[in-house]
Design a protein around this motif. Structure first.
Motif, PDB file in Angstrom:
ATOM      1  N   LEU A   1       0.889  -1.164   0.000  1.00  0.00           N
ATOM      2  CA  LEU A   1       0.000   0.000   0.000  1.00  0.00           C
ATOM      3  C   LEU A   1       0.928   1.215   0.000  1.00  0.00           C
ATOM      4  CD1 LEU A   1      -2.605   1.700   0.565  1.00  0.00           C
ATOM      5  CD2 LEU A   1      -2.202   1.294   2.989  1.00  0.00           C
ATOM      6  N   VAL A   2       0.727   2.117  -0.956  1.00  0.00           N
ATOM      7  CA  VAL A   2       1.592   3.302  -1.065  1.00  0.00           C
ATOM      8  C   VAL A   2       0.735   4.553  -0.928  1.00  0.00           C
ATOM      9  CG1 VAL A   2       3.335   4.476  -2.459  1.00  0.00           C
ATOM     10  CG2 VAL A   2       2.997   2.012  -2.738  1.00  0.00           C
ATOM     11  N   ILE A   3       1.192   5.488  -0.095  1.00  0.00           N
ATOM     12  CA  ILE A   3       0.495   6.767   0.073  1.00  0.00           C
ATOM     13  C   ILE A   3       1.523   7.873  -0.179  1.00  0.00           C
ATOM     14  CG2 ILE A   3      -0.894   8.181   1.659  1.00  0.00           C
ATOM     15  CD1 ILE A   3      -1.377   5.545   3.233  1.00  0.00           C
ATOM     16  N   THR A   4       1.122   8.904  -0.906  1.00  0.00           N
ATOM     17  CA  THR A   4       2.065   9.985  -1.234  1.00  0.00           C
ATOM     18  C   THR A   4       1.418  11.346  -1.019  1.00  0.00           C
ATOM     19  OG1 THR A   4       3.154   8.613  -2.910  1.00  0.00           O
ATOM     20  CG2 THR A   4       3.511  10.980  -3.082  1.00  0.00           C
ATOM     21  N   ALA A   5       2.228  12.290  -0.543  1.00  0.00           N
ATOM     22  CA  ALA A   5       1.816  13.697  -0.456  1.00  0.00           C
ATOM     23  C   ALA A   5       2.747  14.510  -1.349  1.00  0.00           C
ATOM     24  CB  ALA A   5       1.935  14.185   0.981  1.00  0.00           C
ATOM     25  N   THR A   6       2.159  15.420  -2.158  1.00  0.00           N
ATOM     26  CA  THR A   6       2.976  16.353  -2.943  1.00  0.00           C
ATOM     27  C   THR A   6       2.657  17.767  -2.463  1.00  0.00           C
ATOM     28  OG1 THR A   6       1.299  16.679  -4.658  1.00  0.00           O
ATOM     29  CG2 THR A   6       2.848  14.856  -4.987  1.00  0.00           C
ATOM     30  N   ALA A   7       3.620  18.679  -2.558  1.00  0.00           N
ATOM     31  CA  ALA A   7       3.403  20.044  -2.053  1.00  0.00           C
ATOM     32  C   ALA A   7       3.853  21.092  -3.062  1.00  0.00           C
ATOM     33  CB  ALA A   7       4.159  20.238  -0.739  1.00  0.00           C
ATOM     34  N   PHE A   8       2.997  22.108  -3.235  1.00  0.00           N
ATOM     35  CA  PHE A   8       3.276  23.216  -4.153  1.00  0.00           C
ATOM     36  C   PHE A   8       3.133  24.539  -3.412  1.00  0.00           C
ATOM     37  CE2 PHE A   8       2.120  19.827  -6.974  1.00  0.00           C
ATOM     38  CZ  PHE A   8       2.785  20.075  -8.172  1.00  0.00           C
ATOM     39  N   ASP A   9       3.987  25.478  -3.770  1.00  0.00           N
ATOM     40  CA  ASP A   9       3.857  26.829  -3.259  1.00  0.00           C
ATOM     41  C   ASP A   9       3.432  27.711  -4.435  1.00  0.00           C
ATOM     42  OD1 ASP A   9       4.004  29.184  -1.924  1.00  0.00           O
ATOM     43  OD2 ASP A   9       6.169  29.188  -1.662  1.00  0.00           O
ATOM     44  N   VAL A  10       2.232  28.260  -4.335  1.00  0.00           N
ATOM     45  CA  VAL A  10       1.714  29.091  -5.423  1.00  0.00           C
ATOM     46  C   VAL A  10       1.733  30.519  -4.922  1.00  0.00           C
ATOM     47  CG1 VAL A  10      -0.241  29.472  -6.956  1.00  0.00           C
ATOM     48  CG2 VAL A  10       0.249  27.175  -6.129  1.00  0.00           C
ATOM     49  N   ALA A  11       2.569  31.356  -5.542  1.00  0.00           N
ATOM     50  CA  ALA A  11       2.803  32.704  -5.003  1.00  0.00           C
ATOM     51  C   ALA A  11       1.490  33.437  -4.776  1.00  0.00           C
ATOM     52  CB  ALA A  11       3.684  33.491  -5.943  1.00  0.00           C
ATOM     53  N   VAL A  12       0.656  33.493  -5.796  1.00  0.00           N
ATOM     54  CA  VAL A  12      -0.599  34.228  -5.680  1.00  0.00           C
ATOM     55  C   VAL A  12      -1.628  33.444  -6.434  1.00  0.00           C
ATOM     56  CG1 VAL A  12      -1.778  36.371  -6.229  1.00  0.00           C
ATOM     57  CG2 VAL A  12       0.619  36.403  -5.732  1.00  0.00           C
ATOM     58  N   SER A  13      -2.811  33.382  -5.874  1.00  0.00           N
ATOM     59  CA  SER A  13      -3.848  32.715  -6.621  1.00  0.00           C
ATOM     60  C   SER A  13      -4.659  33.785  -7.316  1.00  0.00           C
ATOM     61  CB  SER A  13      -4.702  31.942  -5.638  1.00  0.00           C
ATOM     62  OG  SER A  13      -6.042  32.078  -5.972  1.00  0.00           O
ATOM     63  N   PRO A  14      -4.709  33.764  -8.651  1.00  0.00           N
ATOM     64  CA  PRO A  14      -5.392  34.831  -9.384  1.00  0.00           C
ATOM     65  C   PRO A  14      -6.842  34.982  -8.952  1.00  0.00           C
ATOM     66  CG  PRO A  14      -4.459  33.165 -10.871  1.00  0.00           C
ATOM     67  CD  PRO A  14      -4.181  32.724  -9.490  1.00  0.00           C
ATOM     68  N   GLN A  15      -7.533  33.822  -8.677  1.00  0.00           N
ATOM     69  CA  GLN A  15      -8.949  34.000  -8.346  1.00  0.00           C
ATOM     70  C   GLN A  15      -9.189  34.087  -6.847  1.00  0.00           C
ATOM     71  OE1 GLN A  15      -7.662  30.993  -9.279  1.00  0.00           O
ATOM     72  NE2 GLN A  15      -9.169  29.369  -9.107  1.00  0.00           N
ATOM     73  N   SER A  16      -8.100  34.202  -6.065  1.00  0.00           N
ATOM     74  CA  SER A  16      -8.328  34.240  -4.623  1.00  0.00           C
ATOM     75  C   SER A  16      -8.396  35.682  -4.140  1.00  0.00           C
ATOM     76  CB  SER A  16      -7.201  33.532  -3.896  1.00  0.00           C
ATOM     77  OG  SER A  16      -7.213  33.919  -2.560  1.00  0.00           O
ATOM     78  N   ASP A  17      -9.484  36.026  -3.475  1.00  0.00           N
ATOM     79  CA  ASP A  17      -9.574  37.376  -2.919  1.00  0.00           C
ATOM     80  C   ASP A  17      -9.646  37.229  -1.414  1.00  0.00           C
ATOM     81  OD1 ASP A  17     -11.885  36.080  -2.699  1.00  0.00           O
ATOM     82  OD2 ASP A  17     -13.145  37.556  -3.720  1.00  0.00           O
ATOM     83  N   GLY A  18      -9.032  36.124  -0.923  1.00  0.00           N
ATOM     84  CA  GLY A  18      -9.066  35.908   0.521  1.00  0.00           C
ATOM     85  C   GLY A  18     -10.318  35.169   0.941  1.00  0.00           C
ATOM     86  N   THR A  19     -11.181  34.797   0.002  1.00  0.00           N
ATOM     87  CA  THR A  19     -12.387  34.058   0.393  1.00  0.00           C
ATOM     88  C   THR A  19     -12.274  32.610  -0.051  1.00  0.00           C
ATOM     89  OG1 THR A  19     -13.406  34.707  -1.674  1.00  0.00           O
ATOM     90  CG2 THR A  19     -13.922  36.052   0.241  1.00  0.00           C
ATOM     91  N   ALA A  20     -11.116  32.018   0.190  1.00  0.00           N
ATOM     92  CA  ALA A  20     -10.937  30.616  -0.192  1.00  0.00           C
ATOM     93  C   ALA A  20     -12.022  29.786   0.464  1.00  0.00           C
ATOM     94  CB  ALA A  20      -9.571  30.141   0.255  1.00  0.00           C
TER      95      ALA A  20
END
Length: 340
Positions: free
Chosen positions: A24-43
């Motif tokens: 059984l294999v489980i994996t986590a991947t991680a990304f850093d996205v500088a700015v989210s274009p559609q995010s206005d703080g109301t994620a």
């Protein structure tokens, strides 16, 4: 609501939950996205679970299995079940995983390099299994190195242009002996899956104080609040939404350190979130490499033996085929077969 600057986005998936043979294999991947274009703080509204659409942001370098033309040279990132079959072979998983690993400056030329890079190489555990221990398996096994390097070159440029950093990939691999021991201790295998996911989340949360985690649903489970409270003791777990079988969302706050995360369990998460799809590809790739070693061990000793993918029905056929040899080699079912 989250700040303008997005937290680190983590995607988690598994492969090999149902089979009788193999890990059984489980994996986590991680990304850093500088700015989210559609995010206005109301994620958290509508489709914004898990931050921006990375398929869209990286579309010059990656494609989903749906959005791909015939002679498309992009890396295909999608649910590993759609990218891999015995007929299609490993090359798509391999191109995806190894080109993303190159973004982490990891030089992978053997299965051991890959496991070390993913923080899941444990020689002591491998020693139990004659088919894994000290075995070499050169990588890439089927994909073309030049091809992978080209895809990596494009990917690296597009990530950097969009101010997206691929930060990490971490896996856990549980072969039958460890799997059986843990299931016996915890009582069932869905608790085992949850516990291993939590370990990967803790690993990421230690590194990055604010994370947004997206996981596939665990079987038929719809409510995760009490389990999260048990797993993250000393934190405040708040249920944000529990939308039947589709999605369950929580916020976990550690008030003493100011760390927080939002964690969502989604149906078909690997179709909606690139980090989860990529995690699913790592899981399937690692599991298939393990099975390659496993089948190779038995086929070397029993010419003409048909390989197995480890799923229950075919596993019974395979176990019957190797039964005499298994007895002669003194190999116990405890390291071979899962109890559940």
């Amino acid at each position: 609501s989250l700040q303008k600057n997005m937290p680190v986005i983590v995607g988690i998936d598994e492969a090999g939950y149902g089979p009788t043979l193999g890990p059984l294999v489980i994996t986590a991947t991680a990304f850093d996205v500088a700015v989210s274009p559609q995010s206005d703080g109301t994620a958290g509204q509508g489709n914004d679970i898990g931050g921006p659409d990375l398929w869209h942001m990286l579309k010059e370098a990656v494609a989903s299995p749906r959005g791909r033309a015939r002679n498309d040279n992009r890396i295909v990132i999608g649910d590993s079940k759609k990218l891999y079959s015995t007929q299609k072979g490993l090359h798509r998983l391999e191109e995806g995983v190894l080109s993303f690993q190159m973004c982490l400056d990891e030089k992978i030329s053997d299965i051991r390099d890959l496991l070390i890079a993913l923080n899941c190489y444990d020689e002591g555990l491998l020693r139990v299994y004659p088919w894994y221990y000290n075995k070499r398996l050169g990588l890439p096994s089927t994909a073309n190195t030049v091809n992978i390097t080209q895809k990596y070159g494009t990917l690296k440029g597009i990530l950097s242009f969009n101010e997206i950093k691929y930060l990490a990939a971490r896996s856990t691999v549980m072969s039958p002996y460890e799997f059986n021991k843990e299931v016996a201790r915890l009582g069932n295998k869905s608790l085992l899956l949850f516990k291993n996911c939590v370990n990967l989340i803790i690993d990421m949360w230690r590194k990055y104080p604010e994370i947004e985690v997206v996981c596939g649903k665990h079987g038929g489970r719809d409510k995760y609040g009490p389990m999260l409270s048990g797993a993250f003791r000393g934190t405040k777990v708040k249920t944000l939404s529990e939308n039947g079988k589709f999605s369950s969302q929580y916020e976990v706050m550690d008030e003493s350190s100011g760390r927080r995360m939002r964690i969502s369990f989604l149906q078909s998460a690997e179709d909606a979130h690139l980090p989860v799809a990529l995690a699913s590809m790592y899981c399937k790739y690692i599991r298939e490499l393990y099975l390659k070693l496993f089948n190779g061990f038995w086929q070397e000793r029993l010419p003409g033996l048909k390989p197995t993918a480890g799923y229950p029905e075919d596993a019974q056929r395979f176990l019957k085929d190797i039964n005499g040899l298994k007895t002669r080699l003194g190999i116990s079912d405890g390291i071979l077969v899962r109890d559940r």
